[in-house]
Design a protein around this motif. Structure first.
Motif, PDB file in Angstrom:
ATOM      1  N   GLN A  64      17.300  75.622 -22.339  1.00  0.00           N
ATOM      2  CA  GLN A  64      16.757  76.656 -21.467  1.00  0.00           C
ATOM      3  C   GLN A  64      15.668  76.130 -20.532  1.00  0.00           C
ATOM      4  O   GLN A  64      15.398  76.735 -19.495  1.00  0.00           O
ATOM      5  N   ASN A  89      14.879  82.904 -22.807  1.00  0.00           N
ATOM      6  CA  ASN A  89      13.455  82.877 -23.133  1.00  0.00           C
ATOM      7  C   ASN A  89      12.615  83.565 -22.060  1.00  0.00           C
ATOM      8  O   ASN A  89      13.096  83.902 -20.971  1.00  0.00           O
ATOM      9  N   GLU A 137      12.760  90.019 -24.606  1.00  0.00           N
ATOM     10  CA  GLU A 137      12.872  88.943 -25.587  1.00  0.00           C
ATOM     11  C   GLU A 137      13.587  89.370 -26.866  1.00  0.00           C
ATOM     12  O   GLU A 137      13.864  88.548 -27.725  1.00  0.00           O
TER      13      GLU A 137
END
Length: 299
Positions: A64, A89, A137
């Motif tokens: 990521q 993320n 998240e």
């Protein structure tokens, strides 16, 4: 409006193609995979990106940080993330000013989590929904952008329900893409007190136990049929797939078969196999049992 598009399944492919062809938004980047070990409906977006000359990133590993740097350079207004098996993320979620839009085919906040189409059918639910939400998240927990409720018919299976959801979802995407461009979209917070989470399905969940009711096995088979892996039973010490069944309503009198043990083959007619279940009789219509069992044999 600048869009970065992330996905790697059949629905992702249909959605990206629709956005390119039927909206005025600009797709400035595509992130996809070349293969997947766990998406039965896998479809790489690479052919579309190359056809329309859109910058492409192949993200085979969940790196990521690399994704963050690549997306940040593209400066998107919004990210569409449809058909991706990883949570994104916080750094990525904060890049676009409009947010990151995810998709979940249930009536959120109910039924968050894994394998939503499969569990919907396994549990015999009468309705589901096509839901787009602003990713945070958590898993499927962000504000809802668009939700359309769909009935689930007794005759639906994984394939028909998947296609119904795609058809509905494409219209939703077209609508809210224009709403983003007109600044007329809305955010509806989820009621987290109403939420539950479905777990990841494992192989044992697909094993047919003939002590189950005919209705339970029917739901299991239709939930796991193509494009998924199929339910299975054990026959002559080997694993055999069952792709389609029917509940017998006419041939056998339920009182007459009540005392027969589960798993016993009551009749074989052509390729159709009538099997006594814990409750009721099930007809195996499409399966891989070969040679065919004989009447009186046990599965």
């Amino acid at each position: 409006m600048r869009i970065v598009f992330i996905g790697c399944v059949k629905f992702s492919y249909a959605a990206l193609e629709m956005v390119i062809k039927e909206t005025k938004a600009e797709v400035v980047g595509v992130i996809t995979k070349n293969e997947s070990k766990f998406n039965a409906d896998f479809a790489s977006l690479e052919p579309l990106a190359k056809k329309y000359k859109i910058p492409l990133m192949i993200a085979e590993n969940n790196d990521q940080e690399q994704m963050y740097q690549w997306i940040k350079e593209l400066n998107p207004d919004v990210i569409y993330c449809f058909g991706w098996s990883y949570l994104l993320n916080k750094k990525i979620l904060e890049i676009p000013k409009l947010g990151v839009i995810g998709y979940h085919p249930t009536k959120l906040p109910k039924n968050r989590g894994r394998h939503p189409i499969i569990w919907t059918l396994v549990l015999g639910l009468k309705e589901t929904a096509s839901t787009f939400f602003f990713m945070d998240e958590g898993a499927d927990s962000g504000d809802i952008l668009s939700q359309e409720v769909l009935p689930v018919l007794e005759t639906d299976d994984a394939n028909t329900l998947y296609n119904k959801l795609i058809s509905t979802a494409l219209q939703q995407i077209k609508t809210f893409t224009h709403q983003f461009m007109d600044n007329t979209y809305k955010r509806i917070p989820q009621d987290h007190d109403q939420a539950n989470y479905w777990r990841k399905r494992n192989k044992e969940d697909g094993l047919i136990n003939w002590r189950m009711s005919a209705k339970t096995i029917y739901n299991l088979v239709r939930a796991l049929t193509k494009p998924y892996v199929g339910a299975h039973c054990l026959y002559r010490n080997r694993e055999v797939k069952v792709w389609k069944t029917q509940i017998d309503q006419h041939y056998f009198n339920q009182e007459e078969v009540f005392h027969i043990e589960p798993g016993k083959v009551l009749k074989v007619e052509g390729n159709h196999i009538y099997v006594k279940c814990g409750e009721g009789v099930l007809i195996l219509v499409e399966h891989e049992l070969f040679p065919l069992p004989k009447e009186g044999e046990y599965l």
